[in-house]
Write an enzyme that holds these catalytic residues in place. Sequence first.
Site: not given
Length: 278
Positions: A192, A196, A235, A239
């Site tokens: 992740c 991000h 979501r 991802c």
Amino acid sequence: MDKLLKLTVALVMTVGAVLNVQASPDEDRATYKTYYEGRFPGVPFEDYANGVYAIDKVGRENWETIEEFPPYELFIDEGEAMWEKPFANGKGYKDCFPEGPVIAQNYPSWDKKQSIVMTLPLALNQCREANGEKPLNYKKGSINNIASYIAYQSRGKMTNVVVPEDDPRAMEAYEKGKKFYFTRRGQLNFSCASCHMQSVGMQIRSEILSPALGHTTHFPVYRSKWGTVGTLHRRFTGCNKNIRAKPFKAQGEEYRNLEYFLTSMSNGLELNGPGARK
């Protein structure tokens, strides 16, 4: 190695397994804030409640135009009808949540009795099942209506996830969520944090990679790609698929722990859901 680079390395590595250090939630949050202050020095902390539009000026203009006639209004209305409608036994959501629909700020939270991270969708379904109703799908459908209504009623409330550090089980759930966030997976070998944090602000196809801060403030979200409103765990699933990793079960332990960690990083930001995104 300057301070910002050290922070980046520390955050993007698998915390604990690589550094062999267990920072407290408050320390993690402070590190997050410092990282983004260095990465985007002109962005006020409170603006991260707007997700990617805190750093994407062009996209923000389009988003603000969309928000004048938001595509999620119908879902809010349908959610209000669900809130008001009694179950077959005569009771309803109001009996499970006597404080009213302004409750989004209370989730996720540590449920000491059940020894699990309690999310809003899970609490809603536990309410239904306790009253003889079938649980709702966790990614699509009516769960988004009731969640949209609650999110809208809770706008302006502050994210304030409490991780009781005196409860080893709660800390374990938090640490598992943190480890999930920084662990690489899938055929693309991304975490992740790869998108991000490491690559935040960069463009992939037509989208700007959003900052981790504020990721949870605006869910459920209407996405143009979906043509409807979807949950945070939907979501998460998307991802995982994007990096060619097998998704976990919506509202399973893995995603609930991830939500616990990720939401706690946004403590102090206003809730402004439901949101609209590409």
